[in-house]
Motif scaffolding. Structure first.
Motif, short mmCIF file in Angstrom:
data_model
loop_
_atom_site.label_atom_id
_atom_site.label_comp_id
_atom_site.label_asym_id
_atom_site.label_seq_id
_atom_site.Cartn_x
_atom_site.Cartn_y
_atom_site.Cartn_z
N LEU A 57 -6.78 -2.25 6.07
CA LEU A 57 -6.45 -3.44 5.29
C LEU A 57 -6.68 -4.70 6.12
O LEU A 57 -6.06 -4.88 7.17
CB LEU A 57 -4.98 -3.39 4.85
CG LEU A 57 -4.51 -2.09 4.17
CD1 LEU A 57 -3.01 -2.13 3.96
CD2 LEU A 57 -5.24 -1.91 2.84
N ASN A 107 -6.19 3.93 4.74
CA ASN A 107 -6.65 2.61 4.33
C ASN A 107 -6.73 1.66 5.53
O ASN A 107 -5.81 1.62 6.36
CB ASN A 107 -5.68 1.99 3.32
CG ASN A 107 -5.44 2.88 2.13
OD1 ASN A 107 -6.34 3.14 1.34
ND2 ASN A 107 -4.21 3.38 2.00
N ALA A 112 0.82 -1.22 0.00
CA ALA A 112 0.00 0.00 0.00
C ALA A 112 0.85 1.26 0.00
O ALA A 112 0.31 2.37 0.07
CB ALA A 112 -0.92 0.01 1.21
N SER A 143 -1.83 3.56 6.26
CA SER A 143 -2.64 2.34 6.28
C SER A 143 -2.43 1.60 7.60
O SER A 143 -1.35 1.65 8.19
CB SER A 143 -2.25 1.41 5.13
OG SER A 143 -2.40 2.02 3.87
N PHE A 166 -11.14 8.55 6.26
CA PHE A 166 -10.98 7.99 4.92
C PHE A 166 -11.07 9.06 3.83
O PHE A 166 -10.31 9.03 2.86
CB PHE A 166 -12.03 6.90 4.68
CG PHE A 166 -11.94 5.76 5.66
CD1 PHE A 166 -10.93 4.81 5.56
CD2 PHE A 166 -12.86 5.63 6.68
CE1 PHE A 166 -10.84 3.76 6.47
CE2 PHE A 166 -12.79 4.59 7.58
CZ PHE A 166 -11.77 3.65 7.48
#
Length: 330
Positions: free
Chosen positions: A269, A267, A145, A242, A261
């Protein structure tokens, strides 16, 4: 080879579940392609849930838990594996509804097995086990990412546990600045020995639950606990950061909002190590045996016997386990 030792979990007449080491017959193992003499296993939180009668993990008892196993092939009905091959099994249905690695023998389908990478011994593979594999998958997903060591500090929650300990050690070895979050203040020196440069208290991560956003702190994070702590981590990620989520010891739900967001482009994950395709698992094990091999594996683990498992299961359910617990099956 007709009988072997195994930890067996049984339900008593009072509904309580009891763990004891018993003699089992190899003939009673489930059907499968490959019979493996298990040398090492490890204790994971899911094993403790199975061993305490959690029917969301294991449906039928008596049962032998153990989602990890490493050992030697003694019988094979398939060409991919020969007698004498050293193999690793993690995840799938092992130790859940199929007799697992807390027995000296397992019989499993060939698609669950990978051959031991040359860079890891069977013992080292089980010091890592599912926890180490999960930690590596988290780091790999964060890097995919866009995370790199120059991006800033990386937080690991539940850092003194199995996944957390490996994540701290792995991130540090890859050059990241690691902040270790734990509810065990007495483990600060242990976490620093693994490479953490900052210790964060559990209480600090629980502050600001009512706020939609928190101060930007972390370039990335590995979260092993879930619950509201997870979303507080999301709210404190730096722009574009992330968090890889792989655990639920603090709960399966959290209070969320969309602001982090859409305002910071962060993110969340998800990471699974159970039903992951075997080719992906094999690739990650190769990585852990080569460029990601940890020099301080012994610092991460303590070795016990089958007979010591019941006491260790109580400890992990009480949140008292530190690092990895290696099970030597003799």
């Amino acid at each position: 080879m007709s009988t072997f030792k195994a930890l067996q979990v049984s339900e008593g007449q009072d509904g309580a579940f009891v763990q004891r080491v018993v003699e089992r017959d190899v003939a009673d193992l489930p059907a499968g392609d490959v019979l493996v003499r298990v040398r090492y296993s490890s204790l994971n939180f899911k094993d403790a849930l199975s061993a305490s009668g959690n029917r969301g993990v294991t449906k039928q008892f008596p049962h032998t838990p153990g989602i990890d196993a490493a050992g030697t092939v003694v019988e094979s009905a398939v060409g991919e594996f020969a007698v004498g091959d050293e193999v690793i099994v993690t995840g799938y249905d092992l130790g859940m509804n199929t007799a697992g690695g807390f027995g000296q023998y397992i019989r499993v389908p060939a698609p669950w097995l990978i051959k031991r990478p040359q860079g890891l011994s069977l013992r080292e593979a089980m010091v890592l086990g599912t926890a180490g594999l999960t930690a590596a998958l988290c780091v790999d997903k964060l890097e995919s990412a866009g995370l790199d060591p120059q991006a800033g500090p990386v937080l690991v929650t539940g850092a003194s546990g199995g996944v957390g300990s490996v994540a701290v050690a792995l991130l540090s070895s890859l050059g990241y600045t690691v902040a270790a979050a734990t509810g065990k203040a007495e483990q600060a020196d242990y976490l620093r020995s693994l490479g953490a440069t900052q210790i964060v208290t559990r209480e600090a991560l629980q502050e600001g639950l009512e706020k939609p956003m928190l101060k930007e702190q972390w370039a990335g994070a590995v979260d092993t606990v879930g619950g509201d702590i997870l979303f507080n981590v999301v709210k404190s990620l730096r722009y574009g950061g992330s968090v890889a989520c792989c655990g639920l010891t603090a709960g399966v739900g959290f209070k969320a909002n969309v602001m982090p967001f859409i305002l910071r482009g962060v993110n969340l994950l998800g990471v699974d190590s159970v039903e992951l395709p075997l080719v992906v698992k094999a690739s990650m094990w190769d990585k852990l045996s080569l460029q990601w091999k940890l020099a301080n594996l012994d610092e991460l683990s303590r070795e016990i016997s089958l007979d010591a498992l019941p006491e260790a299961i109580v400890a992990i359910l009480a949140g008292k386990q530190v690092g990895r617990l290696l099970v030597n099956l003799g």
